[in-house]
Design an enzyme around this catalytic site. Structure first.
Site, PDB file in Angstrom:
ATOM      1  N   GLU A 179       0.847  -1.204  -0.072  1.00 17.28           N
ATOM      2  CA  GLU A 179       0.125  -0.019   0.006  1.00 17.28           C
ATOM      3  C   GLU A 179       0.789   1.294   0.001  1.00 17.28           C
ATOM      4  O   GLU A 179       1.963   1.241   0.403  1.00 17.28           O
ATOM      5  CB  GLU A 179      -1.093   0.131   1.115  1.00 17.28           C
ATOM      6  CG  GLU A 179      -1.720  -1.173   1.091  1.00 17.28           C
ATOM      7  CD  GLU A 179      -3.007  -1.426   2.338  1.00 17.28           C
ATOM      8  OE1 GLU A 179      -4.036  -1.658   2.066  1.00 17.28           O
ATOM      9  OE2 GLU A 179      -2.557  -1.126   3.409  1.00 17.28           O
ATOM     10  N   CYS A 198       3.642   8.312   1.217  1.00 16.69           N
ATOM     11  CA  CYS A 198       4.365   7.550   1.923  1.00 16.69           C
ATOM     12  C   CYS A 198       4.386   6.216   1.467  1.00 16.69           C
ATOM     13  O   CYS A 198       3.523   5.653   0.818  1.00 16.69           O
ATOM     14  CB  CYS A 198       3.048   7.327   3.214  1.00 16.69           C
ATOM     15  SG  CYS A 198       3.852   6.251   4.506  1.00 16.69           S
ATOM     16  N   CYS A 257       6.800  -7.301   6.795  1.00 14.66           N
ATOM     17  CA  CYS A 257       7.835  -6.812   7.157  1.00 14.66           C
ATOM     18  C   CYS A 257       8.559  -8.140   8.192  1.00 14.66           C
ATOM     19  O   CYS A 257       7.743  -8.673   8.578  1.00 14.66           O
ATOM     20  CB  CYS A 257       7.783  -5.762   8.262  1.00 14.66           C
ATOM     21  SG  CYS A 257       8.941  -4.739   9.192  1.00 14.66           S
ATOM     22  N   CYS A 281       7.206  -5.314  15.592  1.00 18.30           N
ATOM     23  CA  CYS A 281       6.621  -4.264  16.693  1.00 18.30           C
ATOM     24  C   CYS A 281       5.259  -4.477  16.946  1.00 18.30           C
ATOM     25  O   CYS A 281       4.444  -4.715  16.264  1.00 18.30           O
ATOM     26  CB  CYS A 281       6.977  -2.866  16.037  1.00 18.30           C
ATOM     27  SG  CYS A 281       8.572  -2.697  15.304  1.00 18.30           S
ATOM     28  N   CYS A 316       2.261  -2.641  15.707  1.00 22.10           N
ATOM     29  CA  CYS A 316       2.074  -2.483  14.290  1.00 22.10           C
ATOM     30  C   CYS A 316       1.319  -3.419  13.442  1.00 22.10           C
ATOM     31  O   CYS A 316       1.783  -4.590  13.640  1.00 22.10           O
ATOM     32  CB  CYS A 316       3.321  -1.892  13.784  1.00 22.10           C
ATOM     33  SG  CYS A 316       3.528  -1.833  11.682  1.00 22.10           S
ATOM     34  N   GLY A 320       7.091  -2.175   5.928  1.00 22.03           N
ATOM     35  CA  GLY A 320       8.590  -2.447   5.743  1.00 22.03           C
ATOM     36  C   GLY A 320       9.513  -1.759   6.209  1.00 22.03           C
ATOM     37  O   GLY A 320       9.150  -0.486   6.771  1.00 22.03           O
ATOM     38  N   GLU A 321      10.755  -2.259   6.640  1.00 22.31           N
ATOM     39  CA  GLU A 321      11.844  -1.476   7.258  1.00 22.31           C
ATOM     40  C   GLU A 321      12.743  -1.448   6.167  1.00 22.31           C
ATOM     41  O   GLU A 321      13.559  -2.015   5.584  1.00 22.31           O
ATOM     42  CB  GLU A 321      12.433  -2.677   8.282  1.00 22.31           C
ATOM     43  CG  GLU A 321      13.677  -2.083   8.962  1.00 22.31           C
ATOM     44  CD  GLU A 321      14.174  -0.557   9.243  1.00 22.31           C
ATOM     45  OE1 GLU A 321      13.103  -0.254  10.252  1.00 22.31           O
ATOM     46  OE2 GLU A 321      14.605  -0.036   8.760  1.00 22.31           O
ATOM     47  N   SER A 368      12.084   5.486  15.018  1.00 22.75           N
ATOM     48  CA  SER A 368      11.023   4.923  15.808  1.00 22.75           C
ATOM     49  C   SER A 368      11.501   4.572  16.921  1.00 22.75           C
ATOM     50  O   SER A 368      11.880   3.487  17.175  1.00 22.75           O
ATOM     51  CB  SER A 368      10.522   3.755  15.100  1.00 22.75           C
ATOM     52  OG  SER A 368       9.999   4.132  13.820  1.00 22.75           O
ATOM     53  N   LEU A 369      11.375   5.544  18.044  1.00 30.32           N
ATOM     54  CA  LEU A 369      12.034   5.101  19.390  1.00 30.32           C
ATOM     55  C   LEU A 369      11.084   4.463  20.142  1.00 30.32           C
ATOM     56  O   LEU A 369      11.134   3.324  20.622  1.00 30.32           O
ATOM     57  CB  LEU A 369      12.565   6.532  19.982  1.00 30.32           C
ATOM     58  CG  LEU A 369      13.431   6.446  21.304  1.00 30.32           C
ATOM     59  CD1 LEU A 369      14.623   5.608  20.903  1.00 30.32           C
ATOM     60  CD2 LEU A 369      13.649   7.788  21.555  1.00 30.32           C
ATOM     61  N   HIS A 370       9.901   5.113  20.513  1.00 28.35           N
ATOM     62  CA  HIS A 370       8.709   4.709  21.378  1.00 28.35           C
ATOM     63  C   HIS A 370       8.923   4.264  22.662  1.00 28.35           C
ATOM     64  O   HIS A 370       7.802   3.985  23.347  1.00 28.35           O
ATOM     65  CB  HIS A 370       7.931   3.672  20.544  1.00 28.35           C
ATOM     66  CG  HIS A 370       7.990   3.832  19.156  1.00 28.35           C
ATOM     67  ND1 HIS A 370       7.120   5.101  18.497  1.00 28.35           N
ATOM     68  CD2 HIS A 370       8.117   3.148  17.838  1.00 28.35           C
ATOM     69  CE1 HIS A 370       6.979   4.913  17.274  1.00 28.35           C
ATOM     70  NE2 HIS A 370       7.638   3.781  16.701  1.00 28.35           N
ATOM     71  N   ASN A 409      -2.564   4.350  16.311  1.00 30.22           N
ATOM     72  CA  ASN A 409      -3.809   3.954  15.463  1.00 30.22           C
ATOM     73  C   ASN A 409      -4.124   2.716  15.568  1.00 30.22           C
ATOM     74  O   ASN A 409      -3.418   1.772  15.341  1.00 30.22           O
ATOM     75  CB  ASN A 409      -3.186   4.309  14.072  1.00 30.22           C
ATOM     76  CG  ASN A 409      -2.878   5.643  13.714  1.00 30.22           C
ATOM     77  OD1 ASN A 409      -3.948   6.708  13.969  1.00 30.22           O
ATOM     78  ND2 ASN A 409      -2.007   6.280  13.199  1.00 30.22           N
ATOM     79  N   CYS A 441      -0.435   5.896   9.936  1.00 26.94           N
ATOM     80  CA  CYS A 441       0.695   5.128  10.539  1.00 26.94           C
ATOM     81  C   CYS A 441       0.596   3.666  11.066  1.00 26.94           C
ATOM     82  O   CYS A 441      -0.274   3.337  11.948  1.00 26.94           O
ATOM     83  CB  CYS A 441       1.336   5.751  11.611  1.00 26.94           C
ATOM     84  SG  CYS A 441       1.976   7.217  10.820  1.00 26.94           S
TER      85      CYS A 441
HETATM   86  N1  SAH Z   1       9.500   0.343   9.482  1.00 30.92           N
HETATM   87  C1  SAH Z   1       9.916   1.474   9.557  1.00 30.92           C
HETATM   88  C2  SAH Z   1       8.716   2.619   8.854  1.00 30.92           C
HETATM   89  C3  SAH Z   1       7.469   2.382   8.614  1.00 30.92           C
HETATM   90  S1  SAH Z   1       6.419   2.472  10.042  1.00 30.92           S
HETATM   91  C4  SAH Z   1       9.736   2.109  11.001  1.00 30.92           C
HETATM   92  O1  SAH Z   1       9.438   1.254  11.973  1.00 30.92           O
HETATM   93  O2  SAH Z   1      10.238   3.224  11.459  1.00 30.92           O
HETATM   94  C5  SAH Z   1       6.232   4.286  10.148  1.00 30.92           C
HETATM   95  C6  SAH Z   1       5.978   4.829  11.933  1.00 30.92           C
HETATM   96  O3  SAH Z   1       4.786   4.547  12.191  1.00 30.92           O
HETATM   97  C7  SAH Z   1       7.019   4.243  12.726  1.00 30.92           C
HETATM   98  O4  SAH Z   1       7.220   5.384  13.689  1.00 30.92           O
HETATM   99  C8  SAH Z   1       6.155   3.199  13.554  1.00 30.92           C
HETATM  100  O5  SAH Z   1       6.701   2.798  14.443  1.00 30.92           O
HETATM  101  C9  SAH Z   1       4.917   3.980  13.477  1.00 30.92           C
HETATM  102  N2  SAH Z   1       3.499   3.006  13.635  1.00 30.92           N
HETATM  103  C10 SAH Z   1       3.502   1.763  13.479  1.00 30.92           C
HETATM  104  N3  SAH Z   1       2.436   1.228  13.941  1.00 30.92           N
HETATM  105  C11 SAH Z   1       1.694   2.255  14.457  1.00 30.92           C
HETATM  106  C12 SAH Z   1       0.130   2.471  15.063  1.00 30.92           C
HETATM  107  N4  SAH Z   1      -0.517   1.505  15.069  1.00 30.92           N
HETATM  108  N5  SAH Z   1      -0.179   3.655  15.372  1.00 30.92           N
HETATM  109  C13 SAH Z   1       0.741   4.743  15.243  1.00 30.92           C
HETATM  110  N6  SAH Z   1       2.047   4.639  14.954  1.00 30.92           N
HETATM  111  C14 SAH Z   1       2.675   3.607  14.334  1.00 30.92           C
HETATM  112 FE1  SF4 Z   2       7.943  -3.078  10.661  1.00 30.90          FE
HETATM  113 FE2  SF4 Z   2       8.031  -0.594  11.038  1.00 30.90          FE
HETATM  114 FE3  SF4 Z   2       5.973  -1.937  11.475  1.00 30.90          FE
HETATM  115 FE4  SF4 Z   2       8.083  -2.290  13.069  1.00 30.90          FE
HETATM  116  S1  SF4 Z   2       7.071  -0.613  12.806  1.00 30.90           S
HETATM  117  S2  SF4 Z   2       6.809  -3.786  12.374  1.00 30.90           S
HETATM  118  S3  SF4 Z   2       9.869  -1.987  11.449  1.00 30.90           S
HETATM  119  S4  SF4 Z   2       6.748  -1.619   9.660  1.00 30.90           S
END
Ligand code: SAH
Ligand code: SF4
Length: 404
Positions: A129, A142, A149, A153, A156, A205-206, A259-261, A336, A379
Site C-alpha cells: 500500500e 508514504c 516486514c 513491533c 504495528c 516494511g523496514e 522509531s524510538l517509542h 492508530n 501510520c
Molecule cells: N519500518 C519503519 C517505517 C514504517 S512505520 C519504522 O518502523 O520506522 C512508520 C511509523 O509508524 C513508525 O514510527 C512506526 O513505529 C509507527 N507505527 C507503527 N504502527 C503504528 C500504529 N498502529 N499507530 C501509530 N504509529 C504506528
Molecule cells: Fe516493521 Fe516498522 Fe511496523 Fe516495526 S513499525 S513492524 S519495523 S513496519
C-alpha cells in the site's frame, strides 16, 4: 492502468542482459525502465544496439520523459525517433506497480493498493500500500519498501504479516509515478507547486533492511533533472537498524526519523523487538554520529502514544534526558488502532501534557494528526490484501468503524 501493464508478450531479451542491476526488478520478459539509474538506462540502450556515443544523451532523454513528463508509453516520447521508440517498446516497458484498488478518506487521504508481480508466473501477485496525505502547505507520499516486514513491533499492523519480499528500486520509485499519474501531477498537467512535495519511507516494511533498493529509488526521487524532490523533503524512517544508519547518511543523505517509542530497554525490547539486537544506547550513538547532522538538519524521533504503557511524564523527562545533545525533533504519534490489537491510544489530555513538557524543554513536538483512519491508511495500519483478515479481525474492524 490495466493488468496489461504486467502482461508480458514481447520476445524475451533476457539472453541479451548481462547480470546487472537491471535484473533486480525485471518483470520476467520485458523489464520496466522505471527506477533505473542513468547508467542502467544507458546499459539498457546498449543491449538493444544503441551505439555507445549516443547512449548518454538517449538515457537523458528517457530520464526526462520518465521523471519530468511521466510518460507511460514510448510513443509519447516525441523527441525520440520512431524507430528507437519501436525498438524500446519491443524489449522494455514503462510499467509501474498496478493499482488494484484506490480508497479516498473523508479527510482527502488516498490509499492505493498496488499489485506487484510474483517471482514465478504461476503465483499470485503481491500487494503493498501507498498513501497520499494532502495538507495545506504540502502533499506527503508514504512509500512502502517491503511486502510485509520481518520485524514484529507489537503495536504495528504490518508487523503481524510475515515478510514476503523486498521491493525493487523500480517498485519503490514506481509508487511516486503511480501517485503522480493518479493525481494528474506531472509537469504540464497542472501549475506548480506539485501535489506530491514530500516523501516519507513510512509505509510497509523496514527500509534499512532493503538498503540498496531504497537507496537507488531515493536517488532517482531526489535527482534534480527528474522527480526533483529535495533530500530535505524526503524522510527515511527506521526502527533502528544501527549498522545501516551511517550508510544511510553517506549514501542516501535524506532526513532521518527513528522509531524510538520507549525510553527504557526493557520496554523497547517488547515494543520494538529489534531493540534486543541494537539497544537504545547504540541507537542513539549512531544518531549522534549521523552524517550531516546539524540544527538545520535534525533527526526526528517518533514516539507512539500508548495508553498506560509509555506515556507517563516520567517517560517524557527521560526522553528529554536521553536526547540531550542530539539536534532533534520529537514527533508524537497517537496510536492508530487496528483489528485485533490490545493497545489503546493515550488520552488526549495526557498527550497534551507529554507534549507540553517536551516543548518546554526546547523541542518542537508536533503531535501527528492521524490521517485516513477510516480507510486504515494511518501510520502502522497498512497490511497487504494478500493476508486475509481473520473472522475476529473483521468483527473488530466493524466495531471500530461503528465507534469512529
Ligand atoms: N519500518 C519503519 C517505517 C514504517 S512505520 C519504522 O518502523 O520506522 C512508520 C511509523 O509508524 C513508525 O514510527 C512506526 O513505529 C509507527 N507505527 C507503527 N504502527 C503504528 C500504529 N498502529 N499507530 C501509530 N504509529 C504506528
Ligand atoms: Fe516493521 Fe516498522 Fe511496523 Fe516495526 S513499525 S513492524 S519495523 S513496519
Amino acid at each position: 492502468m490495466t493488468s496489461a501493464a504486467f502482461a508480458q508478450t514481447a520476445p524475451a531479451p533476457t539472453a541479451l542482459l548481462e547480470k546487472t542491476a537491471l535484473e533486480r526488478y525485471v518483470a520476467p520478459e520485458r523489464p520496466s525502465l522505471v527506477g533505473m539509474s542513468r547508467a542502467e538506462l544507458a546499459g539498457a540502450l546498449g543491449h538493444i544496439g544503441v551505439p555507445e556515443r549516443e547512449r548518454r544523451m538517449r538515457a537523458q532523454q528517457l530520464w526526462h520523459w520518465l521523471y519530468v513528463r511521466g510518460a507511460t508509453e514510448f510513443d509519447a516520447m516525441s523527441s525520440v525517433s520512431k524507430a528507437l521508440r519501436a525498438e524500446l517498446a519491443q524489449y522494455y516497458t514503462l510499467a509501474r506497480p498496478e493499482v488494484a484498488a484506490e480508497q479516498i478518506s473523508v479527510d482527502g487521504t488516498r490509499k492505493w493498493l498496488l499489485a506487484l508481480p510474483p517471482e514465478h508466473a504461476s503465483e499470485k501477485p503481491h500487494y503493498v500500500e501507498c498513501v497520499y496525505i494532502p495538507e495545506t502547505d504540502r502533499g506527503t507520499l508514504c512509500l512502502s519498501s517491503q511486502v510485509g516486514c520481518t520485524l514484529t513491533c507489537a503495536f504495528c499492523h504490518t508487523g503481524t504479516q510475515r515478510l514476503v519480499r523486498n521491493l525493487t528500486a523500480g517498485e519503490i520509485a514506481g509508487q511516486i509515478l503511480v501517485a503522480r499519474d493518479r493525481l494528474g501531477d506531472w509537469c504540464g498537467a497542472r501549475e506548480n507547486p506539485r501535489l506530491v512535495s514530500n516523501i516519507v519511507m513510512m509505509g510497509m516494511g523496514e527500509p534499512l533492511y532493503n538498503f540498496e533498493a531504497v537507496r537507488d529509488a531515493l536517488l532517482v526521487a531526489s535527482d534534480g533533472d527528474g522527480l526533483s524532490l529535495s533530500k530535505r523533503r524526503i524522510t527515511l524512517s527506521t526502527s533502528g537498524v544501527v549498522p545501516n544508519i551511517p550508510r544511510a547518511g553517506d549514501e542516501i543523505g535524506t532526513m532521518l526519523a527513528i522509531s524510538l517509542h520507549a525510553v527504557r530497554d526493557d520496554l523497547r525490547d517488547v515494543l520494538v523487538p529489534l531493540n534486543r539486537k541494537y539497544p537504545i544506547k547504540e541507537l542513539l550513538a549512531a544518531c549522534r554520529a549521523y552524517p550531516g547532522l546539524s540544527n538545520a538538519r535534525r533527526i526526528t524521533f517518533e514516539y507512539v502514544m500508548l495508553k498506560g504503557v509509555n506515556d507517563s511524564l516520567a517517560d517524557a523527562r527521560e526522553l528529554i534526558r536521553l536526547l540531550k545533545g542530539i539536534p532533534a525533533k520529537i514527533n508524537l504519534i497517537p496510536f492508530n488502532p487496528w483489528p485485533g490489537t490490545t493497545y489503546e491510544c493515550s488520552d488526549w489530555e495526557q498527550i497534551e501534557k507529554f507534549s507540553e513538557l517536551i516543548f518546554n524543554a526546547g523541542y518542537a513536538s508536533p503531535v501527528r494528526t492521524p490521517r485516513g483512519r477510516d480507510i486504515l491508511a494511518a501510520c502502522g495500519q497498512l497490511k497487504s490484501a494478500t493476508e486475509k483478515l481473520s473472522a475476529r479481525e473483521r468483527l473488530a474492524l466493524r466495531a471500530m468503524a461503528m465507534t469512529d
